[in-house]
Design a protein around this motif. Structure first.
Motif, PDB file in Angstrom:
ATOM      1  N   GLU A 523      -4.686 -30.762  33.277  1.00 20.27           N
ATOM      2  CA  GLU A 523      -5.226 -30.736  31.913  1.00 20.27           C
ATOM      3  C   GLU A 523      -5.602 -32.125  31.418  1.00 20.27           C
ATOM      4  O   GLU A 523      -6.550 -32.292  30.656  1.00 20.27           O
ATOM      5  N   GLU A 524      -4.853 -33.128  31.880  1.00 12.97           N
ATOM      6  CA  GLU A 524      -5.061 -34.474  31.355  1.00 12.97           C
ATOM      7  C   GLU A 524      -6.137 -35.255  32.088  1.00 12.97           C
ATOM      8  O   GLU A 524      -6.534 -36.344  31.652  1.00 12.97           O
ATOM      9  N   SER A 525      -6.643 -34.719  33.240  1.00  7.19           N
ATOM     10  CA  SER A 525      -7.529 -35.510  34.106  1.00  7.19           C
ATOM     11  C   SER A 525      -8.772 -36.021  33.389  1.00  7.19           C
ATOM     12  O   SER A 525      -9.149 -37.192  33.528  1.00  7.19           O
ATOM     13  N   LYS A 526      -9.442 -35.161  32.611  1.00  7.67           N
ATOM     14  CA  LYS A 526     -10.678 -35.582  31.944  1.00  7.67           C
ATOM     15  C   LYS A 526     -10.401 -36.700  30.942  1.00  7.67           C
ATOM     16  O   LYS A 526     -11.143 -37.692  30.875  1.00  7.67           O
ATOM     17  N   ASP A 527      -9.329 -36.543  30.148  1.00  5.41           N
ATOM     18  CA  ASP A 527      -8.976 -37.580  29.175  1.00  5.41           C
ATOM     19  C   ASP A 527      -8.613 -38.891  29.874  1.00  5.41           C
ATOM     20  O   ASP A 527      -8.929 -39.983  29.384  1.00  5.41           O
ATOM     21  N   ILE A 528      -7.937 -38.772  31.023  1.00 11.16           N
ATOM     22  CA  ILE A 528      -7.524 -39.961  31.771  1.00 11.16           C
ATOM     23  C   ILE A 528      -8.741 -40.763  32.219  1.00 11.16           C
ATOM     24  O   ILE A 528      -8.778 -41.997  32.094  1.00 11.16           O
ATOM     25  N   ILE A 529      -9.741 -40.058  32.757  1.00  9.82           N
ATOM     26  CA  ILE A 529     -10.947 -40.752  33.228  1.00  9.82           C
ATOM     27  C   ILE A 529     -11.594 -41.517  32.076  1.00  9.82           C
ATOM     28  O   ILE A 529     -11.987 -42.682  32.224  1.00  9.82           O
ATOM     29  N   GLY A 530     -11.671 -40.880  30.913  1.00 11.60           N
ATOM     30  CA  GLY A 530     -12.228 -41.552  29.740  1.00 11.60           C
ATOM     31  C   GLY A 530     -11.420 -42.767  29.337  1.00 11.60           C
ATOM     32  O   GLY A 530     -11.976 -43.826  29.011  1.00 11.60           O
ATOM     33  N   GLU A 531     -10.098 -42.631  29.369  1.00  9.67           N
ATOM     34  CA  GLU A 531      -9.210 -43.744  29.021  1.00  9.67           C
ATOM     35  C   GLU A 531      -9.366 -44.913  29.999  1.00  9.67           C
ATOM     36  O   GLU A 531      -9.317 -46.070  29.606  1.00  9.67           O
TER      37      GLU A 531
END
Length: 701
Positions: A523-531
């Motif tokens: 679930e967190e992968s997309k947000d992580i890439i942005g971060e």
């Protein structure tokens, strides 16, 4: 090699000099003094009396052996506080005498104020004078020697007030230097205190408290509410929530019940657990983490190595400059001997490299400790520094960007009565991950199952079995021996084009239905890439052995534009090498299948969850089972690198300003000592800010 805990080790430059002296002793070549963790590492056969003599000359002493016994940290701290308290008292007393002498000096014009100045200087500076006097006889020139020469010179030309002020300020400077490093060490020692010390062993129904070092594999221990689990094991009975923050850095408790793994050092929140030990404590995840964290403090970064080499030559260079300042103006420029002798003494004081040496270790230790508290295990300062320079991150797909657990996302049913019944009956005894995914879907629908007959696994195709007297197959396209009807073929093509792994359930004549299997995206992968992009990472790519359509689907969902599919392990290594040609590259994987790629990258980052292979393979281990804290670790490392550069600039800049003041003859003794003291205070305070700051982290929903 033997290790000893040291007390009174408050000066980084002194530690370096003592190490060099001990190395000159017989059998002393392998000696290391670990300033950051205040330890001494000695080879066998070194004369201990000579070692203790060298240590005592700089105010240090051996406390006790076996520093890895974490129960000793409290005692070490007591000694340290006691020493600091004594120094504070002496400096305070010295300051009172000094200001009293100033008052007396304005009232009287005799020897009384002079005696008071000398008393004040001796009260705060006697350790320096004693060491400096000994060094003078040995022709050893370090900061203590330089300070002693400067003070003797100041008093010899009647600068009683300035000489005394320099002694007091130098004492404060030494105290602050020691307190700064102690604060960083304390943050590290807080981590080491999580190690449990005792366990409740169950034998023949009887409870017995034993040291954790005596536990062996197979022992059964009782862990009550609020107690620490003594070592890695499996829950034999009981149910409870467990705080695994010591291992993973995650504050949220994890529910545990029978047959589930638990980590040593985690805390049982409520209820009672009986745990069967699977590893002796020395082999447990926590023990390995603590050992690696301790070792990590002492790995020298390229910056630290440069500073140590520079500091070795800095003091002799300053001595030459001081001598030139004393003699060149009077000899060649008709300067006054007394005035330029005073200026030369002030230059001597600028020769202290302590602030420069402190510019890196406090920040490094603070960075490693803060990341460790977040469940990010960084194996050394060199890797912390490297993490701050990374501009490209390569991700493995399975188990990194995805959860590594296949599940059924799409289903196409042609025979509602038999599809799930047949699929579940055939797959229920299989341990294959795809079979488990199918069973999870079937069980969720509560479909009654039959006992399969004549089960056969067909390599590269799937499984065949007889269900309710009829033959069926569950597998891929190769398992089908008849031609697909157009509607079935259309659905197969659609699922394949969308990146699903296909599972076909069929009889001998027809297809009952299709499963579209995929690996669930974290679930967190997309947000992580942005971060990661916002934290300064320029390029993020995915490397996977999966086929192109699946890779394309995952990349699109997590926000990656660059991906490489169908890679064998050696091809992943080749791709990482190719990426390193364009900048610093970190590889993130699970620490098992990706070991070659992790080793090839400039920095290997493993998804750990406490596994041995991950801890041993990578340079950095994410002890959680997700990427949520990776952006935070990168930001901390970048911050540490910036702070070290700032500290070096401040340490050298203030000294350069002090030296430039000699040109117009404006340098004074107290300005010289304040330049070093100011640098020490700034370097220490700025480095300690690493322990604080933003705590925003992305966690799975």
């Amino acid at each position: 090699m033997n290790e000893y805990k040291l007390q009174g080790l408050t000066c980084g430059n002194c530690a370096r000099e003592m190490e060099e002296q001990i190395k000159q002793l017989e059998n002393g070549e392998g000696t290391r003094i670990l300033y950051n963790s205040s330890k001494l590492v000695l080879s066998e056969g070194v004369n201990m009396q000579e070692v203790e003599k060298i240590l005592s000359s700089d105010g240090a002493a051996i406390m006790k052996e076996k520093p890895h016994d974490h129960s000793e940290h409290d005692q070490a701290h007591v000694h340290s506080h006691s020493s600091n308290d004594n120094m504070k008292i002496l400096i305070g007393l010295s300051a009172i005498i000094f200001f009293s002498a100033i008052y007396v000096d304005t009232q009287l014009n005799n020897l009384v104020p002079v005696i008071m100045y000398l008393t004040a200087a001796a009260t705060s500076g006697y350790p320096t004078f004693i060491k400096g006097a000994k060094n003078l006889f040995k022709l050893k020139f370090n900061i203590d020697t330089l300070m002693t020469i400067a003070l003797i010179g100041a008093f010899s030309i009647g600068e009683w007030k300035e000489g005394t002020l320099v002694a007091i300020l130098f004492g404060i400077n030494e105290l602050l230097e020691g307190l700064g490093m102690e604060k960083a060490r304390k943050s590290m020692e807080e981590l080491l205190k999580v190690a449990p010390k005792e366990a409740v062993l169950l034998e023949n129904g009887q409870e017995r408290v034993v040291p954790i070092s005596t536990l062996v594999v197979g022992d059964l221990v009782l862990v009550k509410s609020g107690q620490k689990i003594p070592s890695d094991g499996i829950v034999a009975s009981g149910r409870s929530s467990v705080n695994e923050a010591a291992i993973t850095g995650e504050a949220m408790p994890v529910e545990k019940e029978a047959d589930e793994k638990v980590f040593g050092g985690s805390i049982n929140n409520e209820g009672v657990l009986k745990v069967k030990i699977t590893k002796e404590y020395k082999d447990s995840s926590l023990a390995k983490i603590l050992h690696l964290v301790e070792e990590a403090q002492e790995t020298k970064t390229p910056t630290e190595q440069f500073i140590n080499r520079f500091a070795k030559y800095y003091t002799p260079i300053i001595m030459v400059i001081s001598t030139l300042v004393m003699i060149i103006p009077p000899l060649l420029l008709n300067g006054e001997w007394g005035f330029w002798f005073y200026q030369g003494l002030a230059v001597l004081i600028v020769g202290c490299p302590c602030a420069l040496i402190l510019s890196s270790p406090i920040a490094i230790v603070s960075g490693i400790a803060r990341n460790a508290k977040n469940g990010i295990l960084i194996k050394g300062g060199v890797f912390l520094e490297q993490l701050g320079k990374i501009d490209t991150i390569a991700f493995d797909k399975t188990g990194t960007l995805t959860k590594g657990h296949p599940y059924v996302e799409r289903m196409v049913v042609f025979d509602e009565e038999n599809f799930l019944h047949v699929a579940g009956s055939v797959e229920k005894s299989s341990s294959h991950p795809i079979a488990k995914a199918v069973m999870e879907k079937v069980n969720g629908e509560k479909i009654p199952l039959a006992e399969p007959e004549e089960i056969n696994t067909i390599s590269g195709q799937g499984v065949s079995a007889v269900i309710d007297g009829k033959p069926y197959k569950v597998g891929n396209e190769k398992s089908i021996v008849f031609s697909f009807p157009s509607n079935v073929l259309e659905n197969i093509d659609t699922l394949k084009s969308e990146g699903y792994t296909l599972v076909i359930v069929s009889s001998e004549e027809e297809v009952l239905g299709l499963f579209g299997i995929t690996d669930e995206i974290r679930e967190e992968s997309k947000d992580i890439i942005g971060e990661l992009y916002s934290s300064g990472i320029r390029n993020a790519v995915m490397l996977t052995g999966d086929h192109n359509k699946t890779a394309e689907k995952v990349a699109k969902q997590v926000g990656l534009t660059n991906y490489y599919a169908g890679l064998l392990p050696d091809e992943k290594v080749a791709k990482v090498k190719e990426l390193t040609e364009g900048g610093k590259v970190a590889m993130v994987g699970d620490g098992i299948n990706d070991a070659p790629a992790l080793a090839t990258a400039d920095l290997g980052i493993a998804m750990g969850k406490g596994t041995d292979s991950a801890i041993e393979t990578a340079d950095i281990v994410l002890m959680q089972d997700h990427l949520g804290k990776l952006p935070s670790a990168i930001k901390i490392s970048k911050r540490v690198n910036k702070i070290i550069k700032l500290n070096i600039s401040l340490a050298l800049g203030l000294k350069l300003i002090a030296l430039l003041l000699t040109i117009p003859g404006l340098l004074t003794l107290w300005i010289a000592i304040l330049s070093d003291m100011g640098a020490t205070i700034l370097v220490t305070l700025i480095s300690l800010t690493v322990m604080f700051g933003e705590k925003k982290q992305i966690t799975p929903r």
